[in-house]
Design an enzyme around this catalytic site. Structure first.
Site, PDB file in Angstrom:
ATOM      1  N   LEU A 102      44.031  33.883  40.531  1.00 38.33           N
ATOM      2  CA  LEU A 102      45.364  34.340  40.933  1.00 38.33           C
ATOM      3  C   LEU A 102      45.470  35.857  40.866  1.00 38.33           C
ATOM      4  O   LEU A 102      44.652  36.523  40.222  1.00 38.33           O
ATOM      5  CB  LEU A 102      46.399  33.667  40.021  1.00 38.33           C
ATOM      6  CG  LEU A 102      46.505  32.140  40.224  1.00 38.33           C
ATOM      7  CD1 LEU A 102      47.169  31.453  39.043  1.00 38.33           C
ATOM      8  CD2 LEU A 102      47.239  31.828  41.529  1.00 38.33           C
ATOM      9  N   PRO A 103      46.515  36.434  41.497  1.00 39.99           N
ATOM     10  CA  PRO A 103      46.581  37.895  41.627  1.00 39.99           C
ATOM     11  C   PRO A 103      46.770  38.684  40.332  1.00 39.99           C
ATOM     12  O   PRO A 103      46.226  39.775  40.217  1.00 39.99           O
ATOM     13  CB  PRO A 103      47.790  38.120  42.542  1.00 39.99           C
ATOM     14  CG  PRO A 103      47.964  36.847  43.287  1.00 39.99           C
ATOM     15  CD  PRO A 103      47.515  35.762  42.356  1.00 39.99           C
ATOM     16  N   LYS A 154      35.210  42.968  31.513  1.00 37.80           N
ATOM     17  CA  LYS A 154      35.429  43.280  32.936  1.00 37.80           C
ATOM     18  C   LYS A 154      36.064  44.677  33.112  1.00 37.80           C
ATOM     19  O   LYS A 154      35.591  45.489  33.909  1.00 37.80           O
ATOM     20  CB  LYS A 154      36.351  42.191  33.523  1.00 37.80           C
ATOM     21  CG  LYS A 154      37.014  42.527  34.830  1.00 37.80           C
ATOM     22  CD  LYS A 154      36.234  42.075  36.010  1.00 37.80           C
ATOM     23  CE  LYS A 154      36.860  42.588  37.282  1.00 37.80           C
ATOM     24  NZ  LYS A 154      36.107  42.343  38.465  1.00 37.80           N
ATOM     25  N   LYS A 192      43.657  48.566  40.557  1.00 35.36           N
ATOM     26  CA  LYS A 192      44.236  47.494  39.725  1.00 35.36           C
ATOM     27  C   LYS A 192      43.483  47.415  38.393  1.00 35.36           C
ATOM     28  O   LYS A 192      44.084  47.375  37.317  1.00 35.36           O
ATOM     29  CB  LYS A 192      44.147  46.153  40.468  1.00 35.36           C
ATOM     30  CG  LYS A 192      44.566  44.983  39.588  1.00 35.36           C
ATOM     31  CD  LYS A 192      44.237  43.621  40.175  1.00 35.36           C
ATOM     32  CE  LYS A 192      44.486  42.570  39.091  1.00 35.36           C
ATOM     33  NZ  LYS A 192      44.186  41.216  39.504  1.00 35.36           N
TER      34      LYS A 192
HETATM   35  P1  NAD Z   1      44.115  37.018  47.122  1.00 36.18           P
HETATM   36  O1  NAD Z   1      45.426  37.697  47.145  1.00 36.18           O
HETATM   37  O2  NAD Z   1      43.281  36.952  48.341  1.00 36.18           O
HETATM   38  O3  NAD Z   1      44.317  35.501  46.599  1.00 36.18           O
HETATM   39  C1  NAD Z   1      45.254  35.112  45.628  1.00 36.18           C
HETATM   40  C2  NAD Z   1      45.810  33.758  46.067  1.00 36.18           C
HETATM   41  O4  NAD Z   1      46.725  33.294  45.063  1.00 36.18           O
HETATM   42  C3  NAD Z   1      46.608  33.826  47.384  1.00 36.18           C
HETATM   43  O5  NAD Z   1      46.079  32.878  48.295  1.00 36.18           O
HETATM   44  C4  NAD Z   1      48.031  33.496  46.963  1.00 36.18           C
HETATM   45  O6  NAD Z   1      48.753  32.769  47.942  1.00 36.18           O
HETATM   46  C5  NAD Z   1      47.781  32.649  45.723  1.00 36.18           C
HETATM   47  N1  NAD Z   1      48.925  32.568  44.832  1.00 36.18           N
HETATM   48  C6  NAD Z   1      49.741  33.570  44.415  1.00 36.18           C
HETATM   49  N2  NAD Z   1      50.677  33.087  43.568  1.00 36.18           N
HETATM   50  C7  NAD Z   1      50.435  31.756  43.448  1.00 36.18           C
HETATM   51  C8  NAD Z   1      51.048  30.708  42.721  1.00 36.18           C
HETATM   52  N3  NAD Z   1      52.116  30.923  41.933  1.00 36.18           N
HETATM   53  N4  NAD Z   1      50.538  29.463  42.826  1.00 36.18           N
HETATM   54  C9  NAD Z   1      49.460  29.228  43.621  1.00 36.18           C
HETATM   55  N5  NAD Z   1      48.838  30.176  44.339  1.00 36.18           N
HETATM   56  C10 NAD Z   1      49.328  31.421  44.256  1.00 36.18           C
HETATM   57  O7  NAD Z   1      43.303  37.705  45.913  1.00 36.18           O
HETATM   58  P2  NAD Z   1      41.714  37.643  45.650  1.00 36.18           P
HETATM   59  O8  NAD Z   1      41.056  38.790  46.298  1.00 36.18           O
HETATM   60  O9  NAD Z   1      41.237  36.255  45.904  1.00 36.18           O
HETATM   61  O10 NAD Z   1      41.706  37.936  44.081  1.00 36.18           O
HETATM   62  C11 NAD Z   1      42.016  36.934  43.113  1.00 36.18           C
HETATM   63  C12 NAD Z   1      41.695  37.490  41.735  1.00 36.18           C
HETATM   64  O11 NAD Z   1      40.316  37.842  41.691  1.00 36.18           O
HETATM   65  C13 NAD Z   1      42.484  38.745  41.375  1.00 36.18           C
HETATM   66  O12 NAD Z   1      42.848  38.674  40.019  1.00 36.18           O
HETATM   67  C14 NAD Z   1      41.478  39.871  41.644  1.00 36.18           C
HETATM   68  O13 NAD Z   1      41.723  41.012  40.843  1.00 36.18           O
HETATM   69  C15 NAD Z   1      40.175  39.188  41.265  1.00 36.18           C
HETATM   70  N6  NAD Z   1      38.973  39.766  41.903  1.00 36.18           N
HETATM   71  C16 NAD Z   1      38.956  40.015  43.244  1.00 36.18           C
HETATM   72  C17 NAD Z   1      37.803  40.551  43.823  1.00 36.18           C
HETATM   73  C18 NAD Z   1      37.729  40.830  45.309  1.00 36.18           C
HETATM   74  O14 NAD Z   1      36.748  41.473  45.733  1.00 36.18           O
HETATM   75  N7  NAD Z   1      38.687  40.380  46.107  1.00 36.18           N
HETATM   76  C19 NAD Z   1      36.668  40.808  43.031  1.00 36.18           C
HETATM   77  C20 NAD Z   1      36.708  40.500  41.673  1.00 36.18           C
HETATM   78  C21 NAD Z   1      37.879  39.975  41.120  1.00 36.18           C
END
Ligand code: NAD
Length: 289
Positions: free
Chosen positions: A64-65, A168, A243
Site C-alpha cells: 500500500l502507498p 530500507k 518519499k
Molecule cells: P501504487 O500507487 O502503484 O499502488 C498502490 C495501490 O494501493 C493502488 O493500486 C491503490 O489503488 C491501492 N490502495 C490504496 N489505498 C487502498 C486501500 N485502502 N485498500 C486497498 N487498496 C488501496 O504504488 P506502488 O508503486 O505499487 O508502491 C506500493 C508500495 O511499495 C509503496 O509503499 C512504495 O513506497 C513501495 N515501493 C515502490 C517501489 C516502486 O518502484 N514503485 C519500489 C519499492 C517500494
C-alpha cells in the site's frame, strides 16, 4: 496456501501474480477497478472489500502507498477479520513507528506479523526478483519466508518488528547520498576538463567507486546500461526516493540521530522533485549540477 493480497498497484500487481504462479490461491482486493481487473487476468480471485478477501486466508500480504493507509486497512479490515492463526506481511514502505504500532496491534489480537519492505522496482516485482528486508519475531519470520520467497530472490531477517523498514530507509538514505556525490563529482570532473568516460575508468577502480557510479551511472553512455541512457525514464522515480528520504528524516528525528549528509540529500531531492521532476529517475539529479 490461501493468501489475501491488498494493494495491487505497480508493485502489488506483479507480486500477486507471482504468488499465483507459485501455486497459491490469491484473494485480491484494491480500491481501483482497473487493478482488480488486471489481477483477475493474472489468476487472482477478486473481492469487493479487504475484509472479504481475508476470509479464510492463511496469510495476508499488503502493498500500500503509506503508513496511514496500512494502519487503517489493518485496523478496519484485517485484524479480527482474518482467521485466527493467519500471518500478516506488510510489504509497503512506511515509517518505522507505524510499522511497530500495526504489528503490536496484530500481536495483541493474537496474530503474527512482519514488516517486509522491498528493494527493487516494478521490473523486480514482475520478475519475482525482489529483495525483502524483514522485521518481526523469529516465528513470524519463519512463517512469512516461504510466501516472500515466491516473490523475491532474497529474504533477509533484519531483527524485531520495524527493523525491515529501518533497513530500507537507512539503505535508501545512503543511496541518495552516494548518488548526489557521484553526480557532483562527474559534473566537477567535466568542468575541470576531464572526459566523463576517463573519469569513470579511473574512479570506478579507485576509492571513489560506489554503486551509483558502477551500476547506475547518472552520465548517459558511461558504465552499464541505466536510466540515464534512456532520458532518465523508468528506474526509481524521484518522487519515490523523496518519499523514502522523508521517512528517513522522520526516523532520524525520532531516534535523535545526526544525519547531516542525509538531510542535505533530502533537501536536494525536495528541490528537484518540486521543480517538476518527480517522474524522472532519481539519477537525473545530475542535470542540476
Ligand atoms: P501504487 O500507487 O502503484 O499502488 C498502490 C495501490 O494501493 C493502488 O493500486 C491503490 O489503488 C491501492 N490502495 C490504496 N489505498 C487502498 C486501500 N485502502 N485498500 C486497498 N487498496 C488501496 O504504488 P506502488 O508503486 O505499487 O508502491 C506500493 C508500495 O511499495 C509503496 O509503499 C512504495 O513506497 C513501495 N515501493 C515502490 C517501489 C516502486 O518502484 N514503485 C519500489 C519499492 C517500494
Amino acid at each position: 496456501m490461501k493468501i489475501a493480497f491488498i494493494g495491487l498497484g505497480n508493485m502489488g500487481g506483479g507480486m500477486a501474480a507471482n504468488l499465483v504462479k507459485a501455486g497459491h490461491e490469491v484473494n485480491a482486493f484494491d480500491l481501483s477497478e482497473d487493478a482488480l481487473a488486471a489481477a483477475k487476468d493474472n489468476g487472482c480471485a477478486t473481492f469487493i472489500s479487504a475484509a472479504e478477501a481475508c476470509e479464510g486466508a492463511e496469510a495476508v500480504v499488503s502493498m500500500l502507498p503509506n503508513g496511514a493507509i496500512v494502519k487503517s486497512v489493518y485496523s478496519a479490515d484485517v485484524i479480527g477479520k482474518a482467521p485466527a492463526g493467519a500471518v500478516f506481511l506488510d510489504c509497503s514502505t512506511i515509517d518505522v513507528a507505524t510499522a511497530r504500532e500495526v504489528i503490536g496491534a496484530a500481536e495483541s489480537a493474537g496474530y503474527e506479523m512482519v514488516d517486509a519492505p522491498v528493494s527493487g522496482g516494478i521490473a523486480a516485482a514482475n520478475g519475482g526478483t525482489l529483495t525483502f528486508m524483514v522485521g518481526g519475531s523469529q516465528s513470524a519470520f519463519s512463517r512469512a519466508k516461504p510466501v516472500l520467497e515466491a516473490m523475491g530472490k532474497a529474504v533477509i531477517h533484519a531483527g524485531d518488528a520495524g527493523n525491515g523498514q529501518a533497513a530500507k530507509i537507512c539503505n535508501n538514505m545512503l543511496l541518495a547520498i552516494h548518488m548526489a556525490g557521484t553526480c557532483e563529482a562527474f559534473a566537477m570532473a567535466e568542468k575541470l576538463g576531464l572526459d566523463p568516460q576517463t573519469f569513470y575508468d579511473i574512479s570506478s577502480v579507485s576509492s571513489g567507486q560506489n554503486w551509483s557510479m558502477t551500476s547506475y551511472c547518472p552520465v548517459p553512455g558511461v558504465g552499464p546500461q541505466s536510466p540515464s541512457d534512456n532520458e532518465y525514464q523508468g528506474g526509481f522515480a524521484t518522487a519515490l526516493m523523496l518519499k523514502d528520504l522523508r521517512l528517513a528524516m522522520e526516523a532520524a528525528d525520532s531516534s535523535d540521530s545526526a544525519v547531516p549528509m542525509g538531510a542535505r540529500a533530502a533537501a536536494l531531492y525536495e528541490d528537484f522533485n518540486g521543480a517538476g521532476n518527480g517522474g524522472k529517475d532519481f539519477s537525473a539529479l545530475i542535470k542540476t549540477y
